[in-house]
Scaffold this active site. Structure first.
Site, mmCIF file in Angstrom:
data_model
loop_
_atom_site.group_PDB
_atom_site.id
_atom_site.type_symbol
_atom_site.label_atom_id
_atom_site.label_comp_id
_atom_site.label_asym_id
_atom_site.label_seq_id
_atom_site.Cartn_x
_atom_site.Cartn_y
_atom_site.Cartn_z
ATOM 1 N N GLY A 23 0.978 -1.426 0.107
ATOM 2 C CA GLY A 23 0.174 -0.015 0.262
ATOM 3 C C GLY A 23 0.810 1.072 0.211
ATOM 4 O O GLY A 23 0.390 2.306 0.594
ATOM 5 N N ASN A 25 1.379 3.267 -2.297
ATOM 6 C CA ASN A 25 1.050 4.442 -3.676
ATOM 7 C C ASN A 25 -0.097 4.448 -2.353
ATOM 8 O O ASN A 25 -0.389 5.480 -3.728
ATOM 9 C CB ASN A 25 0.622 2.877 -5.075
ATOM 10 C CG ASN A 25 2.072 3.287 -5.840
ATOM 11 O OD1 ASN A 25 2.272 4.524 -6.636
ATOM 12 N ND2 ASN A 25 2.264 2.112 -6.022
ATOM 13 N N ARG A 76 -15.737 -14.515 -10.916
ATOM 14 C CA ARG A 76 -15.709 -13.478 -10.787
ATOM 15 C C ARG A 76 -15.909 -12.534 -10.690
ATOM 16 O O ARG A 76 -16.175 -11.277 -10.195
ATOM 17 C CB ARG A 76 -13.982 -14.157 -11.718
ATOM 18 C CG ARG A 76 -12.704 -14.402 -11.574
ATOM 19 C CD ARG A 76 -12.316 -14.807 -12.403
ATOM 20 N NE ARG A 76 -12.010 -13.384 -12.739
ATOM 21 C CZ ARG A 76 -11.623 -12.586 -13.785
ATOM 22 N NH1 ARG A 76 -11.937 -13.684 -15.460
ATOM 23 N NH2 ARG A 76 -11.393 -11.390 -14.719
ATOM 24 N N ILE A 103 -7.288 -9.520 -11.821
ATOM 25 C CA ILE A 103 -7.817 -9.037 -12.651
ATOM 26 C C ILE A 103 -8.765 -9.004 -12.778
ATOM 27 O O ILE A 103 -10.386 -9.844 -12.440
ATOM 28 C CB ILE A 103 -7.767 -10.045 -14.019
ATOM 29 C CG1 ILE A 103 -5.820 -10.656 -13.649
ATOM 30 C CG2 ILE A 103 -7.642 -9.403 -15.323
ATOM 31 C CD1 ILE A 103 -5.588 -11.318 -14.465
ATOM 32 N N HIS A 120 1.830 0.825 -12.943
ATOM 33 C CA HIS A 120 2.985 -0.210 -13.081
ATOM 34 C C HIS A 120 3.932 0.159 -13.128
ATOM 35 O O HIS A 120 4.715 0.864 -13.974
ATOM 36 C CB HIS A 120 1.717 -0.423 -14.667
ATOM 37 C CG HIS A 120 2.512 -1.907 -14.729
ATOM 38 N ND1 HIS A 120 2.257 -2.869 -14.696
ATOM 39 C CD2 HIS A 120 3.421 -2.693 -15.783
ATOM 40 C CE1 HIS A 120 2.773 -3.809 -14.880
ATOM 41 N NE2 HIS A 120 3.449 -3.833 -16.332
ATOM 42 N N GLU A 154 -8.318 -6.144 -20.453
ATOM 43 C CA GLU A 154 -7.170 -6.440 -21.102
ATOM 44 C C GLU A 154 -5.616 -5.990 -19.796
ATOM 45 O O GLU A 154 -5.657 -4.346 -19.594
ATOM 46 C CB GLU A 154 -6.620 -6.260 -22.430
ATOM 47 C CG GLU A 154 -6.148 -7.244 -23.243
ATOM 48 C CD GLU A 154 -5.595 -7.351 -24.394
ATOM 49 O OE1 GLU A 154 -3.995 -7.794 -24.726
ATOM 50 O OE2 GLU A 154 -6.429 -6.465 -25.365
HETATM 51 C C1 GRF Z 1 3.671 -1.101 -7.746
HETATM 52 O O1 GRF Z 1 4.651 -1.213 -7.660
HETATM 53 C C2 GRF Z 1 2.853 -0.764 -8.252
HETATM 54 O O2 GRF Z 1 3.133 -0.093 -9.816
HETATM 55 C C3 GRF Z 1 1.948 -2.392 -8.681
HETATM 56 O O3 GRF Z 1 2.331 -3.210 -7.279
HETATM 57 C C4 GRF Z 1 2.975 -2.439 -7.014
HETATM 58 C C5 GRF Z 1 2.154 -1.860 -5.723
HETATM 59 O O4 GRF Z 1 3.358 -1.431 -3.978
HETATM 60 N N1 GRF Z 1 1.211 -2.326 -9.182
HETATM 61 P P1 GRF Z 1 2.541 -0.758 -3.275
HETATM 62 O O5 GRF Z 1 1.199 -1.813 -2.561
HETATM 63 O O6 GRF Z 1 1.978 0.467 -3.496
HETATM 64 O O7 GRF Z 1 3.202 -0.870 -2.572
#
Ligand code: GRF
Length: 211
Positions: A23, A25, A76, A103, A120, A154
């Site tokens: 978490g 981000n 899902r 997904i 990403h 996708e």
């Molecule tokens: C990050 O590298 C993000 O780009 C990818 O998953 C990771 C998540 O990291 N999609 P965090 O949980 O936000 O630390």
């Protein structure tokens, strides 16, 4: 045929963050919300993992959280339908995927068209999928980075909002490169969400224009 144009809304928005792990981000987004640079509130933090550190953190911060156990659903589709209902109930404007490791079904992507974004850790469309920092090293690319993009059905596809580039050094390991990329992720993700609620993102076909 007329070109389809989507313009992001200029408003005080409601964000849902979907995560499955650490978490960091989510925290970067939350900091930007608290400092006022993003004109929105985090109205929901959702996870498919009960013990996701990011989810626990959100709870400690007093945010509304939700965990749905995938095994309790027949499919899902049923899982994502419930999730969409929850998000609609609280009038979510934007879903930010932040290390969400499930997904999304095409149904959920359709219901929230232009309203789901993802971060990403590679320069898409190169290296979609998992372990992409190691793949960048294995391929010997000189530069990698991070991408924030709108989500389509996708995996790791969709109109690109912002990218950040980092060098790949000869002695990089998956850990060192990941850390260099993550630093950039924490800058460009809040930036993309800021632009979104400033009404400055315009999606035309595959391309996003920042107005
Ligand atoms: C990050 O590298 C993000 O780009 C990818 O998953 C990771 C998540 O990291 N999609 P965090 O949980 O936000 O630390």
């Amino acid at each position: 045929m007329q070109e389809e144009i989507y313009k992001s809304p200029k408003k005080r928005g409601k964000i849902a963050v979907f995560l499955s792990g650490r978490g960091s981000n989510f925290l970067a987004l939350s900091d930007a919300v608290q400092s006022g640079s993003i004109n929105a509130d985090i109205a929901l933090v959702f996870s498919n993992k009960k013990a996701a550190p990011g989810l626990l953190h959100a709870r400690e911060m007093g945010l509304k959280t939700l965990y749905l156990r995938p095994k309790n659903f027949d499919s899902r589709e049923a899982y994502d339908e419930r999730l969409a209902e929850e998000a609609k109930k609280i009038e979510i404007d934007l879903i930010c995927l932040a290390g969400y490791m499930k997904i999304l079904t095409p149904g959920l992507c359709r219901k929230f068209k232009n309203k789901i974004i993802n971060i990403h850790p590679a320069l898409l469309p190169s290296f979609p999928g998992l372990h992409v920092q190691q793949k960048a090293i294995d391929w010997g690319v000189r530069f990698s980075g991070a991408t924030v993009h709108f989500v389509e059905a996708e995996v790791d596809m969709g109109p690109i909002i912002i990218q950040a580039v980092v060098p790949v050094e000869q002695d990089d390991t998956e850990e060192t490169l990941s850390a260099r990329i993550l630093k950039e992720e924490h800058k460009i993700y809040p930036e993309a969400v800021r632009l979104y609620f400033e009404g400055r993102l315009e999606v035309r076909e595959r391309r996003v224009f920042i107005t």
